[in-house]
Scaffold this motif. Structure first.
Motif, PDB file in Angstrom:
ATOM      1  N   LEU A   1      30.044  54.711   1.082  1.00 25.85           N
ATOM      2  CA  LEU A   1      31.261  55.425   0.651  1.00 25.85           C
ATOM      3  C   LEU A   1      31.712  56.151   1.707  1.00 25.85           C
ATOM      4  N   ASP A   2      31.069  56.676   2.637  1.00 24.38           N
ATOM      5  CA  ASP A   2      31.705  57.470   3.722  1.00 24.38           C
ATOM      6  C   ASP A   2      32.580  56.542   4.402  1.00 24.38           C
ATOM      7  N   HIS A   3      31.978  55.365   4.799  1.00 16.46           N
ATOM      8  CA  HIS A   3      32.721  54.420   5.810  1.00 16.46           C
ATOM      9  C   HIS A   3      33.764  54.228   5.025  1.00 16.46           C
ATOM     10  N   CYS A   4      33.951  53.864   3.601  1.00 14.73           N
ATOM     11  CA  CYS A   4      35.183  53.659   2.952  1.00 14.73           C
ATOM     12  C   CYS A   4      36.310  54.660   3.013  1.00 14.73           C
ATOM     13  N   GLU A   5      35.543  55.963   2.863  1.00 14.01           N
ATOM     14  CA  GLU A   5      36.730  56.969   2.981  1.00 14.01           C
ATOM     15  C   GLU A   5      37.263  57.102   4.337  1.00 14.01           C
ATOM     16  N   ALA A   6      36.512  56.841   5.382  1.00  6.97           N
ATOM     17  CA  ALA A   6      37.232  56.812   6.499  1.00  6.97           C
ATOM     18  C   ALA A   6      38.207  55.687   6.747  1.00  6.97           C
ATOM     19  N   ARG A   7      37.895  54.639   6.410  1.00 11.41           N
ATOM     20  CA  ARG A   7      38.828  53.362   6.645  1.00 11.41           C
ATOM     21  C   ARG A   7      40.162  53.604   5.793  1.00 11.41           C
ATOM     22  N   VAL A   8      39.991  54.088   4.464  1.00  8.86           N
ATOM     23  CA  VAL A   8      40.812  54.070   3.718  1.00  8.86           C
ATOM     24  C   VAL A   8      41.931  55.453   4.190  1.00  8.86           C
ATOM     25  N   ALA A   9      41.348  56.287   4.675  1.00  7.16           N
ATOM     26  CA  ALA A   9      42.330  57.523   5.274  1.00  7.16           C
ATOM     27  C   ALA A   9      42.803  57.084   6.421  1.00  7.16           C
ATOM     28  N   ARG A  10      42.196  56.075   7.295  1.00  5.06           N
ATOM     29  CA  ARG A  10      42.838  55.436   8.505  1.00  5.06           C
ATOM     30  C   ARG A  10      44.079  54.713   8.103  1.00  5.06           C
ATOM     31  N   ALA A  11      43.828  53.885   6.929  1.00  7.94           N
ATOM     32  CA  ALA A  11      44.989  53.027   6.714  1.00  7.94           C
ATOM     33  C   ALA A  11      46.093  53.595   5.989  1.00  7.94           C
TER      34      ALA A  11
ATOM     35  N   ALA B   1      47.011  56.530   6.940  1.00  9.01           N
ATOM     36  CA  ALA B   1      47.926  57.235   7.889  1.00  9.01           C
ATOM     37  C   ALA B   1      48.578  56.163   8.469  1.00  9.01           C
ATOM     38  N   ALA B   2      48.060  54.879   8.737  1.00  8.93           N
ATOM     39  CA  ALA B   2      48.634  53.955   9.292  1.00  8.93           C
ATOM     40  C   ALA B   2      50.152  53.561   8.999  1.00  8.93           C
ATOM     41  N   ARG B   3      50.432  53.355   7.587  1.00  9.67           N
ATOM     42  CA  ARG B   3      51.512  53.091   6.869  1.00  9.67           C
ATOM     43  C   ARG B   3      51.558  53.951   5.677  1.00  9.67           C
ATOM     44  N   PRO B   4      52.208  55.329   6.014  1.00 14.34           N
ATOM     45  CA  PRO B   4      52.376  56.006   4.863  1.00 14.34           C
ATOM     46  C   PRO B   4      53.526  55.935   3.829  1.00 14.34           C
ATOM     47  N   GLN B   5      54.317  54.533   4.124  1.00 11.20           N
ATOM     48  CA  GLN B   5      55.325  54.461   3.348  1.00 11.20           C
ATOM     49  C   GLN B   5      54.764  53.793   2.012  1.00 11.20           C
TER      50      GLN B   5
END
Lengths: 191, 191
Positions: A160-170, A172-176
């Motif tokens: 779950l921690d891992h998911c949180e990090a990856r989702v947050a990163r994604a 941030a990458a394309r906020p549109q």
DNA sequence: GACGTGGGCATACCGAGTATGCATACTCCG
DNA sequence: CGGAGTATGCATACTCGGTATGCCCACGTC
């Protein structure tokens, strides 16, 4: 498939009848996955049909039917213990599916889903450690099953921690990609 | 229960018919747990019966039936995402049951069972990492599912090491239960 | 000692849900 | 025509939980 093999393994200890099998199965796993009574009998019927077990002689004055392993059944048990559990037969993981659908469904707050799940898993983990301290030494099998649940819950939290990090990163990458109504984008609607 | 909610979540994107739902489900999970076609329709029937989905207008000239979420269905989806997956509903863990039965069944070499399983899990883990490098960046959902499998496999290996240690310790404590070769030692064949 | 009541043992059946596969039909395409 | 892809439905088998049935035994009461 696990019930089938579980009953066979229990019969390796000697002839038993249905109710006994259920009781010993529950004892071995500490009633973590209690076995339904009715299921034992239907499974025994199927095992008898397939020639893995046979009725052990007399139907018994009290109506009880004891079953014993046939030679084929013995071979089946040995084969079960000798081969690893196939990763293909793994059941559907509800949590993984839920997260996978959450990230692909517009209008779902993935981060809050992750956080809700984490607190839930943490609670379960505390309950497990409480159980473990209570019934530690006496029953090895039951204790190992508990450890299995603990290890799994810990892995779930890490994931779950891992998911949180990856989702947050994604995000941030394309906020549109805030909220997109998907209505028309189905793949290949034939006509 | 996961299929039911999975289909509902997919319908959150808009009306779909059965075949489309199956395709999108497989796409979201990367075909890790492929969904049987026939099952989609029976599940949709049950969902319609329970008032969570409804046929979306016309039966379609080609005979296709599109379904959409009802208000109750919408609420159900939101509720599903808002609540954690219950640890009680966890399916029977075949490996844990197998080990628990192995340690309580006489004449089974637990250590070799553990080692067989570990090599099997390691192989699966290598296959997973290979898959992960191949399809890493493009699909977030599929990638998260893969990570879930990896975390779980790693936890399994840790648990197997743990089991090995505990079993060895228990065997050392009372060494008279040495190791009985599994082949001939059928316990207690009563007659 | 007769009675009946309640609890544990043991088997069996029912209904709903899950899972897999097969049959069908229709379209597109070579 | 025959094969591949889309789309739906039915048949079958197994899982799962609940529940009915009978049986014996222990207990208490009259």
């Amino acid at each position: 498939m696990s019930i089938r093999h579980g009953l066979l393994a229990l019969l390796e200890r000697g002839p038993r009848h249905g109710y006994q099998l259920r009781a010993e199965f529950d004892a071995a796993t500490g009633a973590t996955w209690p076995l339904n009574v009715g299921q034992v009998y239907s499974t025994l019927d199927r095992l008898e049909r397939d020639g893995l077990v046979a009725q052990d002689g007399d139907p018994d004055p009290d109506g009880r039917i004891a079953y014993r392993l046939t030679d084929t059944g013995h071979a089946e048990v040995r084969g079960w213990f000798a081969s690893p559990v196939s990763p293909k037969g793994a059941p559907r993981d509800e949590l993984a599916i839920k997260l996978a659908l959450a990230v692909t469904t517009p209008g779902v707050d993935v981060l809050s889903v992750v956080q809700t799940q984490r607190t839930g898993t943490m609670t379960a983990l505390q309950e497990l450690t409480r159980l473990k301290t209570r019934a530690a030494g006496d029953d090895l099998a039951w204790s190992l099953v508990l450890d299995s649940l603990v290890f799994r819950a810990e892995a779930e939290i890490r994931w779950l921690d891992h998911c949180e990090a990856r989702v947050a990163r994604a995000a941030a990458a394309r906020p549109q990609n805030a909220v997109v109504p998907v209505s028309t984008t189905g793949p290949a609607v034939r006509r």
